[in-house]
Design an enzyme around this catalytic site. Structure first.
Site, short mmCIF file in Angstrom:
data_model
loop_
_atom_site.label_atom_id
_atom_site.label_comp_id
_atom_site.label_asym_id
_atom_site.label_seq_id
_atom_site.Cartn_x
_atom_site.Cartn_y
_atom_site.Cartn_z
N HIS A 1 22.72 65.12 44.07
CA HIS A 1 22.27 64.47 42.83
C HIS A 1 20.82 64.86 42.55
O HIS A 1 20.45 65.18 41.41
CB HIS A 1 22.30 62.94 42.97
N LYS B 1 35.37 49.04 41.81
CA LYS B 1 35.20 49.02 43.27
C LYS B 1 33.82 48.46 43.63
O LYS B 1 32.82 48.85 43.03
CB LYS B 1 35.39 50.43 43.85
N ARG C 1 30.72 70.69 41.52
CA ARG C 1 30.67 71.27 42.87
C ARG C 1 31.85 72.19 43.10
O ARG C 1 31.74 73.24 43.71
CB ARG C 1 30.70 70.14 43.93
N SER D 1 28.47 60.98 47.86
CA SER D 1 28.03 59.65 48.30
C SER D 1 29.05 59.06 49.26
O SER D 1 28.69 58.42 50.26
CB SER D 1 27.88 58.71 47.10
#
Ligand code: PNS
Length: 157
Positions: free
Chosen positions: A16, A40, A89, A127
């Site tokens: 990030h 979540k 990515r 993450s």
């Protein structure tokens, strides 16, 4: 040009940060928009996530960090931003981002996105991997900065 870089940032990773630093060079104003997740439950509170990013951004005058909840398109309109930045990515990211983009366009046709390829050395970083490795006491120094690694350690103490 004013751009928004949205995400959960639970926690912010080196991938990030690489994107934020590059966006800060390319655009006049970058807003890092931290999602207050409704579905979540995150590991870090919204305030903790913001703090961790701010600790790393103090010498970037054109980068601000804000919380947002609700739809991204509404936040983009509210901020009168020109575009949203997203990182890619892998080819899986591409497919996911394409769907997200189509959905966002169906909600707000003027929405613009700019995609930056994540630096290759962070292409495995996420993450969720950082949280998982930290939960087993593993070394997360390749994925997150020291301030974030320290907070992860404390969470799993
Ligand atoms: O942390 P991520 O998965 O990279 O971020 C995803 C994010 C925050 C960009 C996306 O979940 C989002 O925009 N959420 C806000 C709610 C919304 O607009 N939902 C419709 C698109 S999924």
């Amino acid at each position: 040009m004013k751009v928004i870089f949205p995400g959960s940032f639970d926690p912010v990773t080196k991938g990030h940060l690489n994107l934020i630093y590059r966006a800060a060079k390319l655009f006049d104003e970058v807003i890092v928009a931290v999602l207050i997740n409704q579905e979540k439950p995150p590991l870090f509170t919204p305030e903790e996530r913001i703090e961790m990013i701010r600790e790393l951004m103090y010498d970037y005058d054109n980068v601000s960090v804000k919380l947002f909840s609700g739809l991204l398109v509404d936040f983009v309109r509210e901020e009168k931003a020109d575009a949203v930045i997203r990182g890619l990515r892998t080819s899986q990211d591409f497919l996911y981002e394409r769907q997200l983009s189509l959905l966002n366009h169906s909600l707000y046709s003027d929405m613009e996105e700019i995609f930056l390829f994540t630096d290759g050395k962070y292409s495995y970083v996420s993450s969720s991997f950082a949280r998982e490795v930290a939960s087993y006491g593993g070394d997360v120094s390749g994925m997150v900065t020291e301030n974030v690694a320290e907070r992860l350690r404390k969470k799993f103490e």
